[in-house]
Design a protein around this motif. Structure first.
Motif, PDB file in Angstrom:
ATOM      1  N   ILE A   1      38.419  42.548  38.372  1.00  0.00           N
ATOM      2  CA  ILE A   1      38.439  43.598  39.389  1.00  0.00           C
ATOM      3  C   ILE A   1      38.888  43.040  40.724  1.00  0.00           C
ATOM      4  CG2 ILE A   1      36.999  45.210  40.690  1.00  0.00           C
ATOM      5  CD1 ILE A   1      35.426  45.755  38.227  1.00  0.00           C
TER       6      ILE A   1
ATOM      7  N   PRO B   1      36.168  36.664  34.958  1.00  0.00           N
ATOM      8  CA  PRO B   1      36.666  36.481  36.329  1.00  0.00           C
ATOM      9  C   PRO B   1      38.004  37.159  36.567  1.00  0.00           C
ATOM     10  CG  PRO B   1      35.782  34.426  35.512  1.00  0.00           C
ATOM     11  CD  PRO B   1      35.758  35.383  34.356  1.00  0.00           C
TER      12      PRO B   1
ATOM     13  N   GLU C   1      38.831  42.919  44.428  1.00  0.00           N
ATOM     14  CA  GLU C   1      37.912  43.234  45.522  1.00  0.00           C
ATOM     15  C   GLU C   1      38.433  44.375  46.419  1.00  0.00           C
ATOM     16  OE1 GLU C   1      35.423  40.434  46.023  1.00  0.00           O
ATOM     17  OE2 GLU C   1      34.356  42.004  47.093  1.00  0.00           O
TER      18      GLU C   1
ATOM     19  N   ASN D   1      33.153  41.445  36.993  1.00  0.00           N
ATOM     20  CA  ASN D   1      34.035  40.397  37.484  1.00  0.00           C
ATOM     21  C   ASN D   1      33.443  39.001  37.285  1.00  0.00           C
ATOM     22  OD1 ASN D   1      36.598  40.104  38.836  1.00  0.00           O
ATOM     23  ND2 ASN D   1      35.443  39.195  40.515  1.00  0.00           N
TER      24      ASN D   1
ATOM     25  N   ILE E   1      37.621  48.091  45.607  1.00  0.00           N
ATOM     26  CA  ILE E   1      36.254  48.634  45.627  1.00  0.00           C
ATOM     27  C   ILE E   1      36.000  49.367  46.942  1.00  0.00           C
ATOM     28  CG2 ILE E   1      33.793  48.057  45.492  1.00  0.00           C
ATOM     29  CD1 ILE E   1      34.482  45.590  43.934  1.00  0.00           C
TER      30      ILE E   1
HETATM   31  C1  LIG Z   1      36.529  38.596  41.139  1.00  0.00           C
HETATM   32  O1  LIG Z   1      36.687  37.255  40.745  1.00  0.00           O
HETATM   33  C2  LIG Z   1      37.711  36.550  41.410  1.00  0.00           C
HETATM   34  C3  LIG Z   1      37.800  35.176  40.803  1.00  0.00           C
HETATM   35  O2  LIG Z   1      36.555  34.670  40.478  1.00  0.00           O
HETATM   36  C4  LIG Z   1      37.432  36.544  42.904  1.00  0.00           C
HETATM   37  O3  LIG Z   1      38.473  35.880  43.573  1.00  0.00           O
HETATM   38  C5  LIG Z   1      37.321  37.991  43.388  1.00  0.00           C
HETATM   39  O4  LIG Z   1      37.039  38.026  44.762  1.00  0.00           O
HETATM   40  C6  LIG Z   1      36.259  38.714  42.608  1.00  0.00           C
HETATM   41  N1  LIG Z   1      36.250  40.135  42.943  1.00  0.00           N
HETATM   42  C7  LIG Z   1      35.120  40.835  43.028  1.00  0.00           C
HETATM   43  C8  LIG Z   1      35.280  42.276  43.210  1.00  0.00           C
HETATM   44  O5  LIG Z   1      34.016  40.327  42.957  1.00  0.00           O
END
Ligand SMILES: *[C@@H]1O[C@H](CO)[C@@H](O)[C@H](O)[C@H]1NC(C)=O
Ligand SMILES: *[C@@H]1O[C@H](CO)[C@@H](O)[C@H](O)[C@H]1NC(C)=O
Ligand SMILES: *[C@@H]1O[C@H](CO)[C@@H](O)[C@H](O)[C@H]1NC(C)=O
Ligand SMILES: *[C@@H]1O[C@H](CO)[C@@H](O)[C@H](O)[C@H]1NC(C)=O
Length: 418
Positions: free
Chosen positions: A41, A38, A43, A34, A46
């Motif tokens: 995935i 960006p 969040e 991620n 998970i």
């Molecule tokens: C992935 O990236 C996005 C944008 O940067 C963010 O909002 C999100 O929380 C991130 N998810 C994870 C699993 O780190």
């Protein structure tokens, strides 16, 4: 580093198996993907709490299918440290190279050599562009040592000045000189990736990462005001082209495809019309996707109609109130038919409280789409589509999503990577 889910893992001891222990629940792997690309995935998909072997394997599915979707060549890495490292390097490269691309960073035009056409520059791989960038700055600086000085902000529009101490340049010992050089790079926040020994031994991957990081932090290039340059050439690749390219790269084509058209030009000499090429790639992707479904028994051939029928039936028998009339059905923009279908074939994978069902704003649609795609990957559906493909109801990509879920539902693909 500031991520609360990873805090306890960092710093890692590079001399023992901390890295592999940290990767064991596969949360870190998801986070890294991620970071490199960006928003790949969601969040919410998970598994973080009360991890069991099953929920950990779901995290691994999510990580591997997502890595594949951003163009990494993925094999089953479980318990194979060297393969884990290979995958990590691919993931890191995706992030480091993301902006070393002329259509995304027009200042790179400054690297045009005398007599070189913009098209030639555009066909370079990120590695080649980086090399050209290093040489560009070294023309004015004498060695890698002084490159931090060459690119460090001198104040003004580039940011506050950073004073670089060049006295180490006269150090005769290679290792010590490299150490002093990294000290200076550290002032610019760019010491990551390498130790003096890596610099001296010429560790290709680490030095590449070091230089890419320098570039990303202080490219120190300014787009020339040159009227001879045909800016129309700079149109970036479309999302669809990018998806095709990621798909090819994930299948391990060699060499890696950085540019959908120019990199394959040799292979395409027989195709008079370049225009037909994306269609061609789409045909391959479609065939590939449908291959998992090719044998439904009794010689039945899979086509759109059969997939739609199966989707409707599966939704109906799970008492869902969604359905699709075609892959262009406007209701697909809510992602609800996809989410319901996932729930029908993998009960408990979807947390209903994460879904918005009524009066959806654009943001709600995006959230549903991101969640749908991540959960589909978590239940090991090999999905290339992007959230926008669902929101905008792009029929081709929508088809691949339903076809992959049908493959999963019929248990044709237990796990793509095992
Ligand atoms: C992935 O990236 C996005 C944008 O940067 C963010 O909002 C999100 O929380 C991130 N998810 C994870 C699993 O780190
Ligand atoms: C799927 O369901 C929709 C709505 O019930 C219906 O209009 C459509 O004809 C169905 N399609 C197939 C192929 O079953
Ligand atoms: C469809 O089902 C969901 C629950 O799965 C429910 O929240 C929603 O109100 C239903 N919509 C209609 C129009 O019946
Ligand atoms: C959706 O919008 C309608 C009309 O604007 C409203 O009556 C209804 O309460 C809303 N539903 C939700 C769940 O907000």
């Amino acid at each position: 580093v500031n991520d609360p889910d990873c805090k306890h893992l960092i710093p890692m001891n590079p001399n023992d198996d901390s890295l592999f222990k940290s990767l064991a629940d596969d949360i870190l792997l998801c986070k890294m993907i991620n970071l490199s690309e960006p928003d790949t995935i969601d969040e919410r998909a998970i598994n973080k709490k009360k991890l069991t072997p099953f929920t950990i394997s779901e995290n691994l599915n999510l990580a591997l299918n997502s890595a594949s979707a951003v163009g990494c060549t993925v094999v089953n890495i479980k318990g194979k440290p060297h393969l884990v490292l290979g995958l990590l390097w691919q993931i890191i490269k995706v992030g480091l190279f993301a902006d070393i691309e002329i259509s995304r960073n027009e200042a790179l035009i400054a690297l045009l050599n005398e007599g070189e056409e913009l098209e030639e520059l555009m066909n370079l791989s990120p590695e080649e562009l980086l090399l050209q960038w290093v040489n560009y700055h070294l023309t004015n600086a004498e060695c890698l040592f002084s490159s931090p000085n060459q690119i460090a902000p001198k104040g003004g529009e580039d940011g506050p000045a950073i004073a670089i101490d060049l006295s180490g340049i006269n150090e005769k010992n290679d290792l010590k000189r490299a150490g002093l050089m990294l000290q200076e790079a550290d002032k610019m926040g760019c010491k990551q990736f390498v130790t003096p020994a890596d610099v001296v031994s010429g560790n290709l991957k680490l030095n590449l990462a070091f230089v890419a990081n320098l570039f990303n932090t202080y490219p120190c290039l300014h787009k020339p005001n040159n009227n001879d340059i045909n800016m129309n050439l700079l149109e970036g690749e479309s999302k669809e082209e990018r998806t095709f390219r990621n798909w090819m790269n994930s299948l391990g084509v060699n060499p890696y495809v950085n540019h959908l058209y120019s990199d394959l030009a040799d292979a395409l000499v027989n195709f008079q019309e370049f225009d037909t090429y994306p269609a061609l790639v789409w045909q391959l992707m479609r065939r590939y996707t449908l291959n998992v479904l090719s044998d439904l028994g009794e010689g039945e051939k899979v086509n759109n109609e059969i997939i739609i029928k199966w989707v409707n039936q599966t939704l109906k028998s799970a008492n869902k109130n969604t359905s699709i009339s075609s892959f262009k059905d406007k209701s697909i923009s809510t992602s609800l038919p996809v989410l319901d279908l996932i729930d029908a074939i993998a009960p408990n994978a979807i947390r209903q409280e994460m879904i918005k069902r009524e009066n959806l704003s654009d943001e709600d649609k995006l959230n549903n789409a991101k969640y749908a795609i991540s959960v589909a990957r978590k239940i090991s559906a090999w999905i290339y589509a992007l959230p926008d493909d669902l929101i905008e109801v792009k029929p081709k990509m929508v088809m691949t999503v339903f076809a992959c879920l049908m493959g999963k539902g019929l248990n044709r693909i237990k796990n793509h990577f095992t």
